[in-house]
Design a protein around this motif. Structure first.
Motif, PDB file in Angstrom:
ATOM      1  N   LYS A 119       0.814  -1.175   0.112  1.00 45.25           N
ATOM      2  CA  LYS A 119      -0.153  -0.094   0.061  1.00 45.25           C
ATOM      3  C   LYS A 119       0.957   1.170  -0.028  1.00 45.25           C
ATOM      4  O   LYS A 119       1.808   1.386   0.950  1.00 45.25           O
ATOM      5  CB  LYS A 119      -0.871   0.043   1.144  1.00 45.25           C
ATOM      6  CG  LYS A 119      -1.956   0.804   0.883  1.00 45.25           C
ATOM      7  CD  LYS A 119      -3.032   0.512   2.037  1.00 45.25           C
ATOM      8  CE  LYS A 119      -4.140   1.413   1.837  1.00 45.25           C
ATOM      9  NZ  LYS A 119      -5.689   1.107   2.285  1.00 45.25           N
ATOM     10  N   GLY A 120       0.532   2.323  -1.080  1.00 45.45           N
ATOM     11  CA  GLY A 120       1.407   3.319  -1.169  1.00 45.45           C
ATOM     12  C   GLY A 120       0.615   4.692  -0.674  1.00 45.45           C
ATOM     13  O   GLY A 120      -0.095   4.621  -0.153  1.00 45.45           O
ATOM     14  N   GLU A 121       1.551   5.548  -0.544  1.00 47.70           N
ATOM     15  CA  GLU A 121       0.981   6.897  -0.286  1.00 47.70           C
ATOM     16  C   GLU A 121      -0.300   7.252  -1.268  1.00 47.70           C
ATOM     17  O   GLU A 121      -0.333   6.618  -2.256  1.00 47.70           O
ATOM     18  CB  GLU A 121       1.820   8.041  -0.393  1.00 47.70           C
ATOM     19  CG  GLU A 121       3.170   7.654   0.706  1.00 47.70           C
ATOM     20  CD  GLU A 121       2.655   7.875   2.052  1.00 47.70           C
ATOM     21  OE1 GLU A 121       1.969   8.884   2.443  1.00 47.70           O
ATOM     22  OE2 GLU A 121       3.238   7.061   2.977  1.00 47.70           O
ATOM     23  N   TRP A 136      14.264   4.327  -2.866  1.00 47.12           N
ATOM     24  CA  TRP A 136      14.082   5.332  -3.723  1.00 47.12           C
ATOM     25  C   TRP A 136      13.080   6.240  -3.120  1.00 47.12           C
ATOM     26  O   TRP A 136      11.940   5.994  -2.954  1.00 47.12           O
ATOM     27  CB  TRP A 136      13.656   4.930  -5.138  1.00 47.12           C
ATOM     28  CG  TRP A 136      14.713   4.411  -5.725  1.00 47.12           C
ATOM     29  CD1 TRP A 136      15.615   3.496  -5.436  1.00 47.12           C
ATOM     30  CD2 TRP A 136      15.134   4.752  -7.317  1.00 47.12           C
ATOM     31  NE1 TRP A 136      16.473   3.162  -6.562  1.00 47.12           N
ATOM     32  CE2 TRP A 136      16.206   3.927  -7.564  1.00 47.12           C
ATOM     33  CE3 TRP A 136      14.615   5.635  -8.182  1.00 47.12           C
ATOM     34  CZ2 TRP A 136      16.699   4.214  -8.782  1.00 47.12           C
ATOM     35  CZ3 TRP A 136      15.029   5.734  -9.481  1.00 47.12           C
ATOM     36  CH2 TRP A 136      16.135   5.078  -9.631  1.00 47.12           C
ATOM     37  N   ARG A 137      13.295   7.506  -2.507  1.00 45.06           N
ATOM     38  CA  ARG A 137      12.748   8.645  -1.924  1.00 45.06           C
ATOM     39  C   ARG A 137      11.485   8.873  -2.987  1.00 45.06           C
ATOM     40  O   ARG A 137      10.463   8.972  -2.270  1.00 45.06           O
ATOM     41  CB  ARG A 137      13.667   9.621  -1.707  1.00 45.06           C
ATOM     42  CG  ARG A 137      12.920  10.550  -0.406  1.00 45.06           C
ATOM     43  CD  ARG A 137      13.851  11.541  -0.165  1.00 45.06           C
ATOM     44  NE  ARG A 137      14.111  12.688  -0.875  1.00 45.06           N
ATOM     45  CZ  ARG A 137      14.661  13.555  -0.751  1.00 45.06           C
ATOM     46  NH1 ARG A 137      15.381  13.652   0.629  1.00 45.06           N
ATOM     47  NH2 ARG A 137      14.888  14.442  -1.543  1.00 45.06           N
ATOM     48  N   ARG A 138      11.766   8.926  -3.982  1.00 44.75           N
ATOM     49  CA  ARG A 138      10.603   9.387  -4.848  1.00 44.75           C
ATOM     50  C   ARG A 138       9.472   8.324  -4.843  1.00 44.75           C
ATOM     51  O   ARG A 138       8.206   8.638  -4.956  1.00 44.75           O
ATOM     52  CB  ARG A 138      11.124   9.593  -6.202  1.00 44.75           C
ATOM     53  CG  ARG A 138       9.995   9.856  -7.014  1.00 44.75           C
ATOM     54  CD  ARG A 138      10.402  10.309  -8.642  1.00 44.75           C
ATOM     55  NE  ARG A 138       9.659  11.464  -8.849  1.00 44.75           N
ATOM     56  CZ  ARG A 138       9.984  12.577  -9.100  1.00 44.75           C
ATOM     57  NH1 ARG A 138      11.189  12.941  -8.521  1.00 44.75           N
ATOM     58  NH2 ARG A 138       9.113  13.427  -9.750  1.00 44.75           N
ATOM     59  N   VAL A 139      10.039   6.977  -4.608  1.00 40.76           N
ATOM     60  CA  VAL A 139       8.777   5.811  -4.883  1.00 40.76           C
ATOM     61  C   VAL A 139       8.256   5.828  -3.262  1.00 40.76           C
ATOM     62  O   VAL A 139       6.944   5.927  -2.994  1.00 40.76           O
ATOM     63  CB  VAL A 139       9.240   4.530  -4.954  1.00 40.76           C
ATOM     64  CG1 VAL A 139       8.417   3.383  -4.664  1.00 40.76           C
ATOM     65  CG2 VAL A 139       9.834   4.625  -6.510  1.00 40.76           C
ATOM     66  N   ALA A 140       8.872   6.063  -2.209  1.00 40.06           N
ATOM     67  CA  ALA A 140       8.539   5.706  -0.979  1.00 40.06           C
ATOM     68  C   ALA A 140       7.548   6.783  -0.327  1.00 40.06           C
ATOM     69  O   ALA A 140       6.668   6.677   0.212  1.00 40.06           O
ATOM     70  CB  ALA A 140       9.987   5.656   0.122  1.00 40.06           C
ATOM     71  N   VAL A 165       3.014   9.255 -13.637  1.00 43.47           N
ATOM     72  CA  VAL A 165       4.212   9.456 -13.418  1.00 43.47           C
ATOM     73  C   VAL A 165       4.673   8.790 -12.257  1.00 43.47           C
ATOM     74  O   VAL A 165       6.033   7.992 -12.304  1.00 43.47           O
ATOM     75  CB  VAL A 165       4.278  10.909 -12.919  1.00 43.47           C
ATOM     76  CG1 VAL A 165       5.747  11.462 -12.676  1.00 43.47           C
ATOM     77  CG2 VAL A 165       3.792  11.705 -14.327  1.00 43.47           C
ATOM     78  N   PHE A 166       4.106   8.561 -11.125  1.00 45.37           N
ATOM     79  CA  PHE A 166       4.283   7.533 -10.104  1.00 45.37           C
ATOM     80  C   PHE A 166       4.528   6.264 -10.448  1.00 45.37           C
ATOM     81  O   PHE A 166       5.720   5.446 -10.162  1.00 45.37           O
ATOM     82  CB  PHE A 166       3.318   7.620  -9.130  1.00 45.37           C
ATOM     83  CG  PHE A 166       3.608   6.441  -8.085  1.00 45.37           C
ATOM     84  CD1 PHE A 166       4.681   6.775  -6.946  1.00 45.37           C
ATOM     85  CD2 PHE A 166       2.998   5.381  -7.845  1.00 45.37           C
ATOM     86  CE1 PHE A 166       5.127   5.775  -6.052  1.00 45.37           C
ATOM     87  CE2 PHE A 166       3.389   4.703  -6.679  1.00 45.37           C
ATOM     88  CZ  PHE A 166       4.357   4.768  -5.712  1.00 45.37           C
ATOM     89  N   PHE A 167       3.892   5.593 -11.117  1.00 54.86           N
ATOM     90  CA  PHE A 167       4.040   4.110 -11.993  1.00 54.86           C
ATOM     91  C   PHE A 167       5.420   4.127 -12.676  1.00 54.86           C
ATOM     92  O   PHE A 167       6.202   3.173 -12.620  1.00 54.86           O
ATOM     93  CB  PHE A 167       2.990   3.785 -12.794  1.00 54.86           C
ATOM     94  CG  PHE A 167       2.844   2.411 -13.058  1.00 54.86           C
ATOM     95  CD1 PHE A 167       2.384   1.501 -12.049  1.00 54.86           C
ATOM     96  CD2 PHE A 167       3.171   1.862 -14.320  1.00 54.86           C
ATOM     97  CE1 PHE A 167       2.360   0.132 -12.468  1.00 54.86           C
ATOM     98  CE2 PHE A 167       2.919   0.565 -14.889  1.00 54.86           C
ATOM     99  CZ  PHE A 167       2.918  -0.356 -13.540  1.00 54.86           C
ATOM    100  N   SER A 168       5.559   5.354 -13.585  1.00 53.59           N
ATOM    101  CA  SER A 168       6.852   5.378 -14.394  1.00 53.59           C
ATOM    102  C   SER A 168       8.000   5.465 -13.425  1.00 53.59           C
ATOM    103  O   SER A 168       9.121   4.593 -13.613  1.00 53.59           O
ATOM    104  CB  SER A 168       6.842   6.580 -15.136  1.00 53.59           C
ATOM    105  OG  SER A 168       5.617   6.490 -15.926  1.00 53.59           O
ATOM    106  N   ALA A 169       8.031   6.250 -12.433  1.00 55.77           N
ATOM    107  CA  ALA A 169       9.150   5.874 -11.376  1.00 55.77           C
ATOM    108  C   ALA A 169       9.297   4.871 -10.728  1.00 55.77           C
ATOM    109  O   ALA A 169      10.572   4.270 -10.384  1.00 55.77           O
ATOM    110  CB  ALA A 169       8.702   6.897 -10.062  1.00 55.77           C
TER     111      ALA A 169
END
Length: 137
Positions: free
Chosen positions: A6-8, A109-113, A122-126
């Motif tokens: 589960k993500g943000e 990866w901070r961008r993902v976390a 864009v999140f899925f691409s990251a």
């Protein structure tokens, strides 16, 4: 192996990995959507395998039957609400930690976390970029 985290911003990331915990496929759903939706979406992209590990969230009779039709033995513990308990190989199920390690490495990866990106695309691409760099290069 199949799993989810589960993500943000209320999303779930479902993943299929190989036996070493390297991601093969991802699917993202809204956080309130059942895990069965992710299972159904990833079912067609499953690679040939002898058995499949998944957690209780993916325990459904239709999913077990679909795996068996593909020649894959499910190793999924039954939901606690099941009237009749389902047998599964507990020794094999202990290997499911590999998918949890994969999600943990992605979140390095901070961008993902922290989910800086509000746009799901864009999140899925990251996530895909992080997975490529971490596991396939």
């Amino acid at each position: 192996m199949i799993g989810r985290t589960k993500g943000e911003m209320n999303t779930k990331l479902h993943a299929v990995t190989d036996r070493n915990g390297r991601p093969l496929d991802f699917f993202m759903t809204a956080g309130q959507i059942s895990d069965y939706t992710g299972a159904a979406a990833l079912l067609d992209s499953l690679p040939p395998a002898e058995w499949m590990l998944a957690d209780r969230g993916y325990d459904a009779d239709w999913f077990r039957e679909a795996l068996e039709e593909k020649g894959i033995k499910p190793c999924i513990p039954g939901r606690k609400s099941r009237a009749k308990p389902v047998k599964y190989d507990k020794r094999k199920y202990k290997r499911r930690h590999r998918i949890e390690i994969m999600f943990g490495r992605l979140k390095d990866w901070r961008r993902v976390a922290t989910r800086y990106d509000r746009c799901p695309t864009v999140f899925f691409s990251a996530v895909c970029l992080a997975a490529t760099v971490l596991f396939w290069l």
